[in-house]
Design a protein around this motif. Structure first.
Motif, PDB file in Angstrom:
ATOM      1  N   PHE A  16     -68.039 -42.863  19.133  1.00  0.00           N
ATOM      2  CA  PHE A  16     -68.349 -41.613  19.811  1.00  0.00           C
ATOM      3  C   PHE A  16     -69.854 -41.402  19.767  1.00  0.00           C
ATOM      4  CE2 PHE A  16     -68.303 -40.398  15.414  1.00  0.00           C
ATOM      5  CZ  PHE A  16     -69.159 -39.304  15.283  1.00  0.00           C
ATOM      6  N   THR A  17     -70.328 -40.479  20.563  1.00  0.00           N
ATOM      7  CA  THR A  17     -71.756 -40.154  20.543  1.00  0.00           C
ATOM      8  C   THR A  17     -71.926 -38.688  20.158  1.00  0.00           C
ATOM      9  OG1 THR A  17     -71.840 -39.513  22.886  1.00  0.00           O
ATOM     10  CG2 THR A  17     -72.260 -41.831  22.351  1.00  0.00           C
ATOM     11  N   PHE A  18     -73.011 -38.429  19.442  1.00  0.00           N
ATOM     12  CA  PHE A  18     -73.380 -37.059  19.106  1.00  0.00           C
ATOM     13  C   PHE A  18     -74.837 -36.878  19.499  1.00  0.00           C
ATOM     14  CE2 PHE A  18     -75.104 -34.002  15.870  1.00  0.00           C
ATOM     15  CZ  PHE A  18     -74.500 -32.878  16.410  1.00  0.00           C
ATOM     16  N   ASP A  19     -75.069 -35.985  20.445  1.00  0.00           N
ATOM     17  CA  ASP A  19     -76.405 -35.759  21.001  1.00  0.00           C
ATOM     18  C   ASP A  19     -77.048 -37.064  21.446  1.00  0.00           C
ATOM     19  OD1 ASP A  19     -76.191 -33.065  20.722  1.00  0.00           O
ATOM     20  OD2 ASP A  19     -77.476 -32.903  18.958  1.00  0.00           O
TER      21      ASP A  19
ATOM     22  N   SER B 168     -71.758 -32.963  21.832  1.00  0.00           N
ATOM     23  CA  SER B 168     -73.113 -32.418  21.913  1.00  0.00           C
ATOM     24  C   SER B 168     -73.190 -31.135  21.103  1.00  0.00           C
ATOM     25  CB  SER B 168     -73.492 -32.112  23.366  1.00  0.00           C
ATOM     26  OG  SER B 168     -73.397 -33.276  24.171  1.00  0.00           O
ATOM     27  N   SER B 169     -74.339 -30.939  20.460  1.00  0.00           N
ATOM     28  CA  SER B 169     -74.578 -29.679  19.764  1.00  0.00           C
ATOM     29  C   SER B 169     -74.939 -28.604  20.789  1.00  0.00           C
ATOM     30  CB  SER B 169     -75.679 -29.836  18.727  1.00  0.00           C
ATOM     31  OG  SER B 169     -76.866 -30.310  19.340  1.00  0.00           O
ATOM     32  N   GLN B 170     -74.942 -27.360  20.360  1.00  0.00           N
ATOM     33  CA  GLN B 170     -75.131 -26.243  21.279  1.00  0.00           C
ATOM     34  C   GLN B 170     -76.234 -25.303  20.780  1.00  0.00           C
ATOM     35  OE1 GLN B 170     -70.489 -25.754  22.803  1.00  0.00           O
ATOM     36  NE2 GLN B 170     -71.222 -24.420  21.191  1.00  0.00           N
ATOM     37  N   ASN B 171     -76.626 -24.414  21.671  1.00  0.00           N
ATOM     38  CA  ASN B 171     -77.524 -23.310  21.315  1.00  0.00           C
ATOM     39  C   ASN B 171     -78.858 -23.813  20.773  1.00  0.00           C
ATOM     40  OD1 ASN B 171     -77.751 -20.419  21.291  1.00  0.00           O
ATOM     41  ND2 ASN B 171     -77.704 -20.474  19.062  1.00  0.00           N
ATOM     42  N   ARG B 172     -79.388 -24.889  21.363  1.00  0.00           N
ATOM     43  CA  ARG B 172     -80.687 -25.393  20.932  1.00  0.00           C
ATOM     44  C   ARG B 172     -81.430 -25.987  22.116  1.00  0.00           C
ATOM     45  NH1 ARG B 172     -79.697 -29.628  23.082  1.00  0.00           N
ATOM     46  NH2 ARG B 172     -78.470 -31.382  22.379  1.00  0.00           N
ATOM     47  N   TRP B 173     -82.754 -25.953  22.033  1.00  0.00           N
ATOM     48  CA  TRP B 173     -83.597 -26.602  23.042  1.00  0.00           C
ATOM     49  C   TRP B 173     -84.982 -26.827  22.431  1.00  0.00           C
ATOM     50  CZ3 TRP B 173     -88.209 -25.981  25.571  1.00  0.00           C
ATOM     51  CH2 TRP B 173     -88.417 -26.821  26.676  1.00  0.00           C
ATOM     52  N   PRO B 174     -85.556 -28.015  22.601  1.00  0.00           N
ATOM     53  CA  PRO B 174     -85.035 -29.165  23.365  1.00  0.00           C
ATOM     54  C   PRO B 174     -84.085 -30.044  22.563  1.00  0.00           C
ATOM     55  CG  PRO B 174     -87.255 -29.620  22.635  1.00  0.00           C
ATOM     56  CD  PRO B 174     -86.970 -28.218  22.202  1.00  0.00           C
ATOM     57  N   THR B 175     -84.202 -30.013  21.219  1.00  0.00           N
ATOM     58  CA  THR B 175     -83.333 -30.851  20.407  1.00  0.00           C
ATOM     59  C   THR B 175     -82.784 -30.030  19.254  1.00  0.00           C
ATOM     60  OG1 THR B 175     -85.058 -31.633  18.884  1.00  0.00           O
ATOM     61  CG2 THR B 175     -84.747 -32.884  20.939  1.00  0.00           C
ATOM     62  N   LEU B 176     -81.794 -30.608  18.599  1.00  0.00           N
ATOM     63  CA  LEU B 176     -81.190 -29.923  17.468  1.00  0.00           C
ATOM     64  C   LEU B 176     -82.173 -29.813  16.308  1.00  0.00           C
ATOM     65  CD1 LEU B 176     -78.623 -28.627  16.351  1.00  0.00           C
ATOM     66  CD2 LEU B 176     -77.837 -30.904  15.664  1.00  0.00           C
TER      67      LEU B 176
END
Length: 991
Positions: free
Chosen positions: A26-29, A104-112
């Motif tokens: 699987f992939t995460f971010d 994918s993680s959420q509520n972040r920009w540009p990265t976690l």
């Protein structure tokens, strides 16, 4: 210790219950990882050394997984299979990894790791509890232009998918004798016990495997075997029984009236390549005679400064990741607790080879057995101490410890910190059932007390801590002959929400109570200082325990801090409402098949196919597809309707009236019941006769109307408007069950059981007479407003002599299955005599020519029978009926009330617009004084002019008066006239 290790987290060889040979990618971010089949997203990321899994909602603080179950507030992920199959806000602790998963993680920009939104944490003094109630009130004009767009962009955590959902969902209804919610020790025991009695049992658990706490607890033995093994064997035994249904990956999300239970089964969310025939999720709607709640308990976190860093989690979660998934949450682990159960997590990790830096216990005298066991393994135990702070940016690096009451601190290096403030019984479903709770002061917890429905709470959710007592309680709940015994290594003690009470006094630190909404202890204190003394007010001021969390982790701490501030006992502060759903439910599951063409399913009459063959244009009337008109070659709608109107008046027309609501009212008190529901008298109606009836609400306004036929002394055939059938049925049932339960009456909806063919016009009798067996249809034998049971073409039928056109008319009611055949025969005769088929538009014109009203079009919920010119239908002799008191109100007896009248335009070819407002002076300044409005307006081919009906203040006193209807580009003059425009003496209706 043998392990496959990465920095900070690793999988321990030989630990857990997953098979190393079965892997999933699987992939995460965007980065690829390997998991074992059966891993959750959380356990897989921890095994790969990933603790940073998200950002908090308000402050964008780094967050890691906190739990191993449905109570997870932090690790909310976006899970996708492809661009079209994406689900936001999925709990990493619940979602199983499948091969090819895109996480994918959420509520972040540009990265976690580098989130610009983290500036909110620095600006946190501006975002204190309730800031939005104060900040966005001024300046008033800035709301729509400035505040609302910003708030809308910031609202929520995940991003809702924009693509159409390609998956499908299923829906199932079920009944059972016993539904058991929760398949831990208590739930399995109760299910086995109930199943032995032969009862139909449904056992439900939200996890992929049964066992509950046995997934992490390796010290419990049941019937002489390890607890988890016993649980799997018990589940297999239940699944083999024909009277038992075992549902895993299924959440009981709602407990409603009369033991109605809502379940969501996750059917394919864990499969890498689900078959197209399988639904993604299935909604179960279950009615149970008895409900057994074995929902367990939820571990409490500890409230202290910076208790939210990645790597800080519940002790039971770390134990689950170790004992079930074979994953260590860290290499050097600290423990902070107010309960003995956390010691077991430390002991398990230590025995697995993980370094335990220290156990910090805020109690002075914890359980002797667990302390001795920990110290015998070389673990340092600091009793009477507290964790006062932590360090670390994207991951905890140390905990700061101090003796209670001392300012001297000690910093201990850790890469994970486990915490336990005790256990909170999961009473959400019990509370949803409207059960009443009691407070167990000795253990600082609320427990089930008064059950409103036929349900029983057992095990941890009932506060039953002793294993022997739990097994006995569960066995008794099932009611069957079963003997189960068990042992556990330790007896748990402790659990203090009081440990949180002092938190938050230092306004410079953040001690989190609600992780999902970034609610801190000082926020709770601020709410109380601001005057919020009810826990419901505190909840809304701070958002503590709102949304998907529903207070699973935060409620008790919030209560304790508020109680301390108010100087009250916790029960005096109150408890917030636990609302359904228990955990979030997708819209797709709730909607199930109700999407696309099935979103608002079309209802078709038994004659629909014949109407379509005849070229009908259809319109939607509620859910019904009704024939609107029947155009011939070269005809537009107006031409077709004009032709149909002429033909019905001159010869005859055939109409599908099957959509009329039909209710069978049967019983010795049937006439008495109708007397109470309608304004008319029904005990004087003789069998074989019909009567037009008006039904009013209690306020005296018209609710529905229709013709009622009396078939026998104890049987009535009631017709209602097409759109009113369901509500009239419900209205009748409501009064029968709540106001008149002593009456011997039975109500049956028969709308879809009868096909109704209306034949109207001068030749109507000639058309149907040869097809009716054994019934004299002459005026003398079968006059207007008669009804008889007979046969038509050998088919059992009910024949009504009635008319909604003002012409000689009959309505042939036959069983729906025979409708098409009878229709064909009638139409064959009618067509040969020069008759026509006609639709609803023609029906509307013809009834308006006669001044007949349509409830819901000519009435608007404020019209009384007298307003509609139907005071003759209100009995002057009856002493009681629904609405009699309302009709006597002075306001409803005023002479200048709006009344239905006819309207004739000065220009006969001008057709008014329905809804047009009526005024006395078109030149008056705006806003004008409105006298009423146009309710119905048509071109009448038979009269050669337009006609209309309107509600006009004091209308009947205005006969002959000129009024005005201002339109967009002109003003139309109208004359107030009688509502009956055609055949005023009514001779045609009598043939």
């Amino acid at each position: 210790m043998s392990s496959s290790r990465t920095i900070g987290g690793f999988r321990i060889k030989g630990a857990g219950r997953l098979t190393p040979a079965r892997t999933a990618r699987f992939t995460f971010d965007g980065k690829s990882y390997t998991a074992l089949e059966g891993d959750t997203v959380a356990s897989a990321l921890l095994a790969n050394g990933v603790h940073l899994m998200g950002r908090s909602f308000k402050y964008h603080r780094p967050r890691g997984v906190l739990s191993a179950g449905a109570e997870e507030p932090n690790a909310l992920m976006d899970v996708a299979r492809d661009s079209a199959r994406r689900q936001p806000n999925v709990r990493a602790s619940v979602q199983e990894v499948f091969d090819g998963a895109i996480i994918s993680s959420q509520n972040r920009w540009p990265t976690l790791a580098f989130d610009t939104g983290a500036i909110n944490n620095l600006l946190s003094p501006l975002f204190a509890a309730g800031f939005y109630y104060k900040t966005f009130m001024w300046p008033k004009e800035a709301w729509a232009k400035l505040y609302e767009p910003i708030i809308r962009r910031a609202a929520g955590l995940g991003v809702a998918p924009k693509e159409a959902d390609p998956d499908h969902y299923a829906n199932r209804f079920a009944h059972c004798d016993v539904l058991v919610a929760g398949a831990g020790i208590a739930g399995l025991t109760a299910a086995l016990s109930a199943a032995e009695t032969g009862a139909e049992v449904i056992l439900v658990d939200e996890r992929a495997e049964v066992g509950g706490a046995l997934l992490f607890d390796g010290t419990t033995n049941i019937n002489g075997q390890p607890g988890f093994e016993w649980a799997q064997e018990a589940a297999a035994r239940l699944e083999a029984m024909p009277n038992v249904t075992v549902l895993t990956r299924t959440t009981v999300f709602g407990y409603y009236n009369h033991n109605f239970i809502g379940l969501v089964e996750r059917v394919t969310d864990h499969l890498p390549r689900p078959g197209r025939h399988l639904p993604r999720e299935r909604l179960w709607q279950v009615r149970a005679k008895k409900v057994v709640l074995a929902t367990g308990s939820i571990e409490r976190h500890m409230v202290f400064a910076n208790n939210d860093r990645p790597g800080i989690m519940l002790a039971s979660a770390a134990r689950t990741y170790l004992n079930h998934y074979g994953v260590s949450v860290g290499a050097k682990v600290g423990v902070y607790t107010a309960h003995d159960s956390a010691y077991e997590a430390a002991i398990d990790l230590k025995r697995a080879g993980v370094d335990i830096a220290a156990i910090v216990d805020c109690r002075s005298e914890p359980g002797e057995a667990v302390v001795s066991a920990a110290r015998s393994l070389g673990i340092e135990v600091l009793t009477g101490h507290s964790v006062v702070d932590t360090s670390g940016r994207l991951r905890i690096s140390s905990m700061t410890v101090a003796r209670n009451g001392s300012k001297n601190t000690r910093k201990i290096a850790v890469d994970a910190l486990l915490m336990s403030g005790g256990w909170t019984p999961s009473v959400h479903l019990f509370s949803q059932s409207r059960g009443k709770l009691k407070f167990d002061k000795a253990n600082d917890r609320f427990l089930p007390d008064l059950h409103v429905q036929d349900c029983v709470s057992i095990g941890a959710c009932n506060g039953t801590d002793d294993l022997s007592a739990l097994l006995a309680e569960a066995s008794a709940a099932g009611g069957g002959p079963i003997s189960i015994s068990g042992t556990s290594a330790y007896a748990w003690t402790g659990g203090m929400i009081g440990a949180a009470e002092g938190a938050g006094k230092d306004k410079t630190v953040k001690a989190f109570v609600d992780f999902q909404h970034d609610v801190t202890a000082k926020d709770i204190r601020l709410a109380v200082r601001e005057g919020m003394h009810s826990i419901e007010h505190i909840k809304r001021f701070t958002t503590n325990g709102m949304a998907s969390d529903q207070g699973k982790l935060s409620n008790m701490h919030g209560l304790a801090i508020a109680a301390e501030m108010l100087g009250r006992e916790i029960p005096q502060v109150g408890l917030t409402t636990f609302r359904a759903p228990y955990t979030p439910v997708t819209y797709g599951t709730l909607v199930a098949h109700s999407r696309g063409d099935l979103f608002d399913p079309a209802r078709k009459t038994p004659l629909h196919g014949e109407l379509a063959k005849a070229g009908a244009a259809f319109e939607d009337v509620g859910n019904w597809k009704r024939a609107w008109y029947f155009p011939r070659r070269g005809e537009d709608m107006a031409a077709a309707v004009n032709r149909e109107c002429r033909t019905v008046r001159a010869t005859a027309g055939v109409f599908d009236a099957s959509t009329l609501g039909k209710i069978e009212v049967v019983g010795p008190d049937a006439a008495k019941f109708l007397n109470l529901l309608y304004t008319n008298a029904w005990d004087t109606l003789k069998p074989g006769k019909c009567r037009y009836g008006i039904m009013t609400r209690e306020d005296g306004f018209i609710y529905d109307d229709g013709v009622v036929g009396r078939l026998a002394e104890d049987r009535f055939h009631v017709t209602t408007t097409t759109g009113g059938a369901p509500r009239v049925m419900a209205h009748m049932e409501d009064y029968l069950q709540t106001e008149f339960p002593d009456l011997k009456v039975w109500l049956t909806s028969t709308t879809e059981q009868w096909a109704v063919i209306a034949v109207q016009g001068p030749k109507a009798r000639d058309i149907i007479a040869p097809l009716v067996d054994g019934l004299d249809l002459s005026n003398e034998a079968f006059p207007h407003m008669s009804v008889a049971e007979c046969t038509v073409m050998g088919v059992p039928a009910r024949l009504f002599r009635m008319s909604f056109t003002g012409e000689l008319g009959f309505e042939v009611n036959v069983p729906a299955d025979y409708g098409a055949a009878v229709w064909k025969a009638i139409w064959e005769r009618a067509e040969g005599m020069g008759a026509c088929l006609y639709g609803t538009e023609t029906m509307h014109v013809l009834r308006a020519e006669k001044g007949y009203i349509i409830v819901g079009q000519d009435t608007d919920g404020t019209v009384t029978p007298d307003d509609a010119g139907l005071s003759w239908a209100v009995s002057k002799k009856k002493t009681d009926f629904v609405g009699i008191r309302g009709l006597k109100r002075p306001d409803l007896m005023r002479d200048n009330r709006k009344q239905l009248v006819g309207l004739l335009t000065r220009d006969p070819i001008e057709v008014l617009e329905e809804g047009g407002q009526i005024v006395a002076d078109p030149d008056q300044p705006k806003p004008m004084t409105m006298l009423g409005h146009v309710t119905s307006a048509y071109w009448s081919e038979n009269l050669g002019r337009s006609i209309a009906i309107g509600l006009v203040a004091g209308g009947r006193a205005r006969m002959g008066e000129t009024l005005y209807v201002p339109m967009k580009d002109k003003v139309v003059e109208v004359e107030v006239a009688d509502m009956v425009f055609f055949d005023k003496d009514g001779g045609r209706i009598h043939g």
